[in-house]
Structure formats: structure tokens, C-alpha cells
Scaffold this motif. Structure first.
Motif, PDB file in Angstrom:
ATOM      1  N   ALA A   3       0.829  -1.208   0.000  1.00  0.00           N
ATOM      2  CA  ALA A   3       0.000   0.000   0.000  1.00  0.00           C
ATOM      3  C   ALA A   3       0.862   1.256   0.000  1.00  0.00           C
ATOM      4  O   ALA A   3       0.364   2.350   0.211  1.00  0.00           O
ATOM      5  CB  ALA A   3      -0.925  -0.011   1.218  1.00  0.00           C
ATOM      6  N   LYS A   4       2.169   1.101  -0.237  1.00  0.00           N
ATOM      7  CA  LYS A   4       3.066   2.245  -0.233  1.00  0.00           C
ATOM      8  C   LYS A   4       3.156   2.847  -1.632  1.00  0.00           C
ATOM      9  O   LYS A   4       3.383   2.141  -2.613  1.00  0.00           O
ATOM     10  CB  LYS A   4       4.463   1.813   0.236  1.00  0.00           C
ATOM     11  N   SER A 192      -0.410 -14.553 -10.692  1.00  0.00           N
ATOM     12  CA  SER A 192       0.142 -13.561  -9.777  1.00  0.00           C
ATOM     13  C   SER A 192       0.265 -14.132  -8.371  1.00  0.00           C
ATOM     14  O   SER A 192      -0.497 -15.024  -7.980  1.00  0.00           O
ATOM     15  CB  SER A 192      -0.738 -12.314  -9.754  1.00  0.00           C
ATOM     16  N   LEU A 193       1.235 -13.619  -7.641  1.00  0.00           N
ATOM     17  CA  LEU A 193       1.446 -14.016  -6.248  1.00  0.00           C
ATOM     18  C   LEU A 193       0.684 -13.119  -5.280  1.00  0.00           C
ATOM     19  O   LEU A 193       0.647 -13.395  -4.084  1.00  0.00           O
ATOM     20  CB  LEU A 193       2.938 -13.962  -5.908  1.00  0.00           C
ATOM     21  N   SER A 194       0.090 -12.044  -5.809  1.00  0.00           N
ATOM     22  CA  SER A 194      -0.569 -11.099  -4.908  1.00  0.00           C
ATOM     23  C   SER A 194      -1.530 -10.219  -5.688  1.00  0.00           C
ATOM     24  O   SER A 194      -1.361  -9.997  -6.882  1.00  0.00           O
ATOM     25  CB  SER A 194       0.480 -10.215  -4.216  1.00  0.00           C
ATOM     26  N   HIS A 195      -2.562  -9.740  -5.003  1.00  0.00           N
ATOM     27  CA  HIS A 195      -3.400  -8.700  -5.581  1.00  0.00           C
ATOM     28  C   HIS A 195      -2.646  -7.371  -5.506  1.00  0.00           C
ATOM     29  O   HIS A 195      -1.648  -7.251  -4.793  1.00  0.00           O
ATOM     30  CB  HIS A 195      -4.721  -8.600  -4.811  1.00  0.00           C
ATOM     31  N   VAL A 196      -3.121  -6.388  -6.235  1.00  0.00           N
ATOM     32  CA  VAL A 196      -2.453  -5.095  -6.239  1.00  0.00           C
ATOM     33  C   VAL A 196      -3.268  -4.087  -5.439  1.00  0.00           C
ATOM     34  O   VAL A 196      -4.455  -4.273  -5.202  1.00  0.00           O
ATOM     35  CB  VAL A 196      -2.245  -4.572  -7.678  1.00  0.00           C
ATOM     36  N   HIS A 197      -2.582  -3.015  -5.045  1.00  0.00           N
ATOM     37  CA  HIS A 197      -3.236  -1.953  -4.284  1.00  0.00           C
ATOM     38  C   HIS A 197      -3.357  -0.718  -5.155  1.00  0.00           C
ATOM     39  O   HIS A 197      -2.375  -0.254  -5.739  1.00  0.00           O
ATOM     40  CB  HIS A 197      -2.428  -1.615  -3.025  1.00  0.00           C
ATOM     41  N   VAL A 198      -4.556  -0.200  -5.259  1.00  0.00           N
ATOM     42  CA  VAL A 198      -4.807   1.009  -6.046  1.00  0.00           C
ATOM     43  C   VAL A 198      -4.597   2.225  -5.153  1.00  0.00           C
ATOM     44  O   VAL A 198      -5.199   2.313  -4.076  1.00  0.00           O
ATOM     45  CB  VAL A 198      -6.240   1.009  -6.614  1.00  0.00           C
ATOM     46  N   PRO A 199      -3.747   3.164  -5.564  1.00  0.00           N
ATOM     47  CA  PRO A 199      -3.528   4.361  -4.736  1.00  0.00           C
ATOM     48  C   PRO A 199      -4.841   5.053  -4.411  1.00  0.00           C
ATOM     49  O   PRO A 199      -5.728   5.201  -5.264  1.00  0.00           O
ATOM     50  CB  PRO A 199      -2.651   5.237  -5.636  1.00  0.00           C
ATOM     51  N   GLY A 200      -4.970   5.450  -3.166  1.00  0.00           N
ATOM     52  CA  GLY A 200      -6.160   6.165  -2.734  1.00  0.00           C
ATOM     53  C   GLY A 200      -7.353   5.294  -2.442  1.00  0.00           C
ATOM     54  O   GLY A 200      -8.436   5.793  -2.141  1.00  0.00           O
ATOM     55  N   ARG A 201      -7.175   3.989  -2.513  1.00  0.00           N
ATOM     56  CA  ARG A 201      -8.310   3.091  -2.301  1.00  0.00           C
ATOM     57  C   ARG A 201      -8.021   2.161  -1.128  1.00  0.00           C
ATOM     58  O   ARG A 201      -6.928   1.628  -1.000  1.00  0.00           O
ATOM     59  CB  ARG A 201      -8.564   2.264  -3.564  1.00  0.00           C
ATOM     60  N   ARG A 202      -8.997   1.964  -0.281  1.00  0.00           N
ATOM     61  CA  ARG A 202      -8.858   1.021   0.827  1.00  0.00           C
ATOM     62  C   ARG A 202      -9.230  -0.364   0.328  1.00  0.00           C
ATOM     63  O   ARG A 202     -10.320  -0.585  -0.192  1.00  0.00           O
ATOM     64  CB  ARG A 202      -9.764   1.425   1.999  1.00  0.00           C
ATOM     65  N   LEU A 309      -0.777  -2.291 -12.539  1.00  0.00           N
ATOM     66  CA  LEU A 309      -0.048  -1.470 -11.567  1.00  0.00           C
ATOM     67  C   LEU A 309       1.271  -2.142 -11.213  1.00  0.00           C
ATOM     68  O   LEU A 309       2.112  -2.355 -12.086  1.00  0.00           O
ATOM     69  CB  LEU A 309      -0.921  -1.199 -10.339  1.00  0.00           C
ATOM     70  N   ASN A 310       1.453  -2.545  -9.941  1.00  0.00           N
ATOM     71  CA  ASN A 310       2.691  -3.213  -9.546  1.00  0.00           C
ATOM     72  C   ASN A 310       2.445  -4.696  -9.278  1.00  0.00           C
ATOM     73  O   ASN A 310       3.006  -5.280  -8.360  1.00  0.00           O
ATOM     74  CB  ASN A 310       3.295  -2.547  -8.304  1.00  0.00           C
ATOM     75  N   GLY A 311       1.589  -5.301 -10.093  1.00  0.00           N
ATOM     76  CA  GLY A 311       1.213  -6.696  -9.879  1.00  0.00           C
ATOM     77  C   GLY A 311       2.398  -7.635  -9.855  1.00  0.00           C
ATOM     78  O   GLY A 311       3.241  -7.617 -10.756  1.00  0.00           O
ATOM     79  N   LEU A 312       2.454  -8.458  -8.845  1.00  0.00           N
ATOM     80  CA  LEU A 312       3.568  -9.395  -8.684  1.00  0.00           C
ATOM     81  C   LEU A 312       3.267 -10.666  -9.479  1.00  0.00           C
ATOM     82  O   LEU A 312       3.010 -11.729  -8.927  1.00  0.00           O
ATOM     83  CB  LEU A 312       3.773  -9.716  -7.196  1.00  0.00           C
ATOM     84  N   GLY A 313       3.281 -10.520 -10.788  1.00  0.00           N
ATOM     85  CA  GLY A 313       2.938 -11.651 -11.626  1.00  0.00           C
ATOM     86  C   GLY A 313       3.383 -11.444 -13.057  1.00  0.00           C
ATOM     87  O   GLY A 313       4.032 -10.449 -13.395  1.00  0.00           O
ATOM     88  N   PHE A 314       3.018 -12.380 -13.912  1.00  0.00           N
ATOM     89  CA  PHE A 314       3.390 -12.303 -15.322  1.00  0.00           C
ATOM     90  C   PHE A 314       2.314 -13.002 -16.136  1.00  0.00           C
ATOM     91  O   PHE A 314       1.480 -13.742 -15.604  1.00  0.00           O
ATOM     92  CB  PHE A 314       4.746 -12.973 -15.571  1.00  0.00           C
TER      93      PHE A 314
END
Length: 584
Positions: A3-4, A192-202, A309-314
Motif C-alpha cells: 500500500a506504499k 500472480s502471487l498477490s493482488h495489487v493496491h490502487v492508490p487512494g483506495r482502501r 499497476l505493480n502486480g507481482l505476476g506475469f
């Protein structure tokens, strides 16, 4: 899910990202009010327009440029642009005298908004066609239902080939036909190994993947995939390729690709995978395609094309190369054609691809070099046993060395020592027996020079080369067994030689804190047991010692007070192993 972010306001983020594109490509302009990137003074040709939600960069805005897109329309993060934005792009921002082709991914919002704009443009008398790309094998027929497959990274192949054909002056009819042909022959899947976090969104974190889990078929907007499983990379790639290529899977058999076809492979970074790791992933995909499916791609594109975004996947995309008919260029020629777009990373020409040969994988090997024989003799069996015991002890110590180096350095010391130890053990297992000490030592030197890198590797290599020189200088005139005294003299000369290349001395918190006491004690006592104990004591003494040399000077924090120097600890463990091996 990180979330950074440096920019937390999503509106400001999208606007400033779009504004940056005209800075990196002077041939394009930005209509920030409508979030449109378009070519300045675009050539008289069929215009290619695409777009979608932001967060997929470099798609789509950074693909605007000669030979690719004429215009791209951006929505907010993961949300389709409005029909009005798209309409303004078609009617006011791109050349439309030769017609416009709109390429859009198969998402409901995108299809509706782009489709509405297409109809409005047609009502204004503009000749416009639209191709909808649905290449995602992660969504099967049953689940896709009437909506069909989602569009993911294979879309960029459609855009690139259509853009190149348009630049050649082809008609709208031909450009549309070829774009549809590419779309029909493309299949993709992401993981992907993780979902992504959208800036400004909880974001809710209760659906986050567990450690070791991977989501197969995850969409580029955080949409769920087809399954979650715990697997390694080879197992993951096997599953992904099977979903794309297994014709027996009627739910996902969308493209009948066989080993008789020419195939384009695209390995796409979803944003959070390092280039180094993506290269390893690409190699795994290429090897499995060849090994399991007998497919050797005629083109391989690997890089960041369409992110989440910064998705940890391919994602993996496969395009079956089909006959383009009478348009004057093949799919491969169109794919290889240059594009002046800041986000298009593939730059290998057709001429270079034509020169490709069988990729040769050369295993790391040590070339045997001529070494002048010496009169120093060694009991090979005993030396091999001692060294094996010492190297195994060093390998067992790797977790501690790595932990210490993670605290005070960059974490690579333990892995480097382990890699060198394993390589020497392999050499001892396969090498020829010899009772000539200089040949035995030289064999070790060659392995160290090839298998160990970094500062430790250089120090060990210099020291061992100097040791070999010192042994030869102290060798008797006739064949005799090596003695502790000869070892001590040779080691002393090695320390002097090492001093020419590094100022490190005891007290600097380096491996010298273990090496110097070992050499000095061996010279005084000619006892390897006492010398190894002195090295251990020297290593322990580095705990709490502030470094004055090495990377620890500017990397290490307060943790140095609690742990010994990693290099000194590793060397001490090796020397203690030699001592224990002698007792056996």
C-alpha cells in the motif's frame, strides 16, 4: 499487497503520468482534459485508436507513435474512459481521412464506451471499425458465458501488427481484417502471487493469497483467476501452458496451436517482477515449450507491455502466425517493424531474427590448464577427506552467514561461499587423483575463479593464487611430502601478496580478522587445530566491532553489535572443518 506509494491521489497520478509521455516522446501531444495521447501531425493513414483504464502502462498511452497507435484514451485507474472522451479522440485528435480502427479489450465498460463512440463517429460520416480482443485462457467458455474471454496482454500484439500495417498505407478493410486475424490466433494467461493496491483506495486484505500460493488466470484488474494453488515456477508454467495449448480441454481450447505452426511468444511483466526474475521466467517458458510441446517460437518478446499497476505476476501470450494474404507483409514482418513509441520495448529487426540459430546452453566448466609439476607431495585421499569435511561444514553454516550478512551487509556472502564450496565438492567428485600438491591446489583455484564472485570471491582467488606461488617457492628440490612449516611460509607470503590489493587488516571487521590469526598461529605452532581455534576466536571478536572497510561501512546498521562479520565467520567455519577433517 503493498500500500506504499509516492503519489496517493489517483487523479493527480493519472494526469501527471499522461503529461510525462509527451516529455519522453516529442512526436506526441497530451489532451489532458480528455486524457488523450495522440500523434502530432499524424501521417495520412488509417489511424489506430485504443485505450482503457489507467494502471496498465506502458499500455496504452506509451504505445502512441509512428508504427503503432495514433491515439490512446485513458480512464481512471482500472476504469474505462467515457464514450465522449473516445469520440473526441476519433473526431478531433487523430487523422480520419483514411478511416479509423479502434482496438479494445473485451471488458464490458470498454466495449460499451468505445462502441458508443464508434457509432457516434460513424453518424458523423467517419469510416470506423472496431476489433474486440479476448485472449484470456484463464476464463473458460462456461465461466465466460455470453461475455466471452477477457482481453489481456495479447492485445499488444494486435495493436503492433495493425499499427505497422497502417503505417504501410493499407486500407481500413485490410488493417481491420489483419487485426482480427491476430486476435483470433492469440491466446494468453496470467498468474500472480498477490493482488495489487490502487492508490487512494482502501482494499480488503482478507482475500490476499497465502505464502507460497499463486493465482492462475488472474485478470489485470485484480479479477479472480481460475484457481489457486501452491506450486513452484516449473509447475506453474506447466499449468499455464496447458491451459493455452491443451486441445483436450474443451473449455479453454481457443487456439489450435501445434508444433507445425510458427509461434510468437510474449512473456509480459504485470509490473512487480524484477527484470532479472522475468528473464528466468522467460527461460522456463521457452524450455517447456520446446520440451513438452515441441514448439520453438520464431519470435520471443519479454518485458513490460501491459501491467496491473505493480502486480507481482506475469502473463504468457502465444500467437499462431497466420497467412496475411495480399497485404504485402507477413505477421512477423509487421511485428518486427520499427515503432517510435516510448513504451514499445521490442527492438530486434527481422534481419537479426533471421540469423538466429540453436541456442547453446553451455554448462559452467573449468578448463584444464597446464600446470608445471612440483616436488611437493600430498596424500590425495587425506586431502580430499579434509577438504570435503571443511566444505560441508561451510555449506551447513550458510544460513548463519546469510543471516549475519543480511543484518550488516547485502545478504549475498553466504550464498557466494556456499556456491564456491559446492563447486569444489563437485570437482573433487569428478576430478582426477593427484599426489602433486600444486596441481591439486590449482584445480581448486580454477573452480573458485569460475564459481565465486563478489568481494569474497576476489579475495579468495587472489589469496589462493598467491598461496600456490608461495608453495612453489618453498618446494623442496626432490619429491617430498608437504609439511606444516612449508604451509606456514606459503601462507605468510600469501598474506603479503593480498596486502597489495586490499588494505584490510585485523580490526577492520572483515574476513582478515579470522585469516591473520590462523596464519600467525600456524606459523608459531605448526598446529592446524590451534590455528583454526585462533581463527574462530578472531571471528568472534568482530561482534560489536565497527567496520572501517567493505560494504558494511555504508550498509550495516546497529545490528553489527549483535553478530560477527559474515566473511570472518564463514572462513572460521571452513578452517575448523579442515581441522576436524585432519582428526578423522
Amino acid at each position: 499487497m503493498s500500500a506504499k506509494h509516492f503519489i496517493h491521489d489517483p487523479t493527480h497520478l493519472v494526469n501527471t503520468a499522461l503529461l510525462s509521455i509527451s516529455h519522453t516522446n516529442p512526436s506526441v501531444q497530451c489532451d489532458i482534459g480528455n486524457k488523450i495521447i495522440y500523434r502530432k501531425n499524424g501521417a495520412s493513414q488509417v489511424s489506430i485508436v485504443s485505450g482503457g483504464g489507467s494502471g496498465h502502462e506502458p499500455s496504452f498511452a506509451s504505445f502512441v507513435g509512428a508504427g503503432l497507435l495514433s491515439g490512446a484514451v485513458a480512464g481512471t485507474i482500472f476504469a474505462s474512459p467515457s464514450a465522449e472522451q473516445v469520440r473526441r479522440c476519433i473526431l478531433h485528435r487523430v487523422q480520419k481521412d483514411k478511416g479509423v480502427l479502434v482496438i479494445v479489450m473485451n471488458y464490458t465498460g470498454d466495449v460499451l464506451n468505445f462502441g458508443m463512440a464508434v457509432e457516434k463517429a460513424r453518424a458523423q460520416g467517419v469510416e470506423v471499425d472496431m476489433v474486440v480482443v479476448g485472449d484470456d485462457a484463464g476464463v473458460g467458455r462456461a465461466r465466460g458465458g455470453k461475455v466471452g474471454r477477457r482481453g489481456i496482454a495479447g492485445t499488444v500484439l494486435v495493436q503492433k501488427i495493425a499499427g505497422a500495417l497502417a503505417a504501410m498505407g493499407a486500407s481500413l478493410k485490410d488493417v481491420t481484417r489483419i487485426a482480427q486475424l491476430v486476435a483470433d490466433n492469440t491466446v494468453s494467461i496470467g498468474s500472480s502471487l498477490s493482488h495489487v493496491h490502487v492508490p487512494g483506495r482502501r482494499e480488503a486484505e482478507d482475500d490476499e493469497l497465502k505464502e507460497g500460493q499463486v493465482e492462475i488466470g488472474m485478470g489485470i484488474h485484480n479479477e479472480a483467476g481460475s484457481e489457486r494453488k501452491s506450486t513452484d515456477l516449473p509447475g506453474l508454467v506447466k499449468t499455464m501452458l496447458s491451459h493455452c495449448l491443451d486441445v483436450a480441454d474443451q473449455d479453454r481450447s481457443f487456439s489450435n496451436i501445434t508444433d507445425k505452426d510458427e509461434v510468437v511468444l510474449l512473456v509480459n511483466n504485470l509490473g512487480g517482477v524484477s527484470p532479472l526474475e522475468l528473464s528466468g521466467i522467460t527461460n522456463e517458458v521457452v524450455e517447456q515449450l520446446a520440451g513438452s510441446f515441441k514448439i520453438k517460437p520464431v519470435r520471443i518478446l519479454s518485458g513490460t507491455f501491459m501491467t496491473s499497476l505493480n502486480g507481482l505476476g506475469f502473463s504468457i501470450s502465444l500467437l499462431r502466425v497466420a497467412d496475411t494474404g495480399s497485404v504485402g507483409a507477413s505477421m512477423l514482418e509487421l511485428l518486427d517493424a520499427p515503432a517510435e513509441a516510448s513504451g514499445w520495448p521490442a527492438a530486434i529487426s527481422s534481419a537479426t531474427w533471421a540469423k538466429r540459430g540453436e541456442v547453446r546452453k553451455i554448462e559452467a566448466q573449468v578448463d584444464e590448464e597446464e600446470v608445471q609439476p612440483s616436488d611437493l607431495r600430498v596424500d590425495y585421499g587425506q586431502a580430499k577427506s579434509m577438504l570435503t569435511t571443511a566444505l560441508n561444514r561451510l555449506i551447513e553454516a550458510e544460513p548463519d552467514v546469510t543471516r549475519y550478512d543480511t543484518i550488516v551487509g547485502d545478504g549475498d556472502c553466504g550464498i557466494g561461499l556456499k556456491r564456491g564450496a559446492e563447486a569444489i565438492l563437485k570437482m573433487l567428485e569428478k576430478g582426477k587423483d593427484t599426489d602433486d600438491l600444486l596441481i591439486f591446489v590449482n584445480n581448486i583455484i580454477q573452480v573458485v575463479e569460475v564459481s565465486m564472485d563478489g568481494t569474497s570471491g576476489a579475495i579468495y582467488a587472489i589469496f589462493l593464487n598467491a598461496l600456490a606461488h608461495g608453495l612453489r617457492q618453498n618446494a623442496p628440490s626432490s619429491p617430498q611430502p608437504v609439511t606444516a612449516g612449508i604451509w606456514a611460509k606459503a601462507l605468510e607470503s600469501s598474506l603479503k601478496a593480498l596486502g597489495k590489493y586490499t588494505p584490510a587488516k585485523p580490526g577492520d571487521r572483515t574476513l582478515m580478522d579470522a585469516l591473520y590469526p590462523f596464519v600467525e598461529t600456524l606459523s608459531q605452532t605448526e598446529s592446524i587445530g590451534k590455528a583454526a581455534a585462533a581463527a574462530q576466536e578472531g571471528s568472534r571478536g568482530t561482534k560489536g566491532m565497527k567496520a572501517s572497510l567493505g560494504r558494511t561501512v555504508y550498509v550495516g546498521g546497529e545490528g553489527f553489535q549483535e553478530v560477527p562479520d559474515p566473511g570472518a565467520h564463514g572462513l572460521a567455519e571452513l578452517l575448523l572443518g579442515l581441522s576436524n577433517g585432519l582428526k578423522k
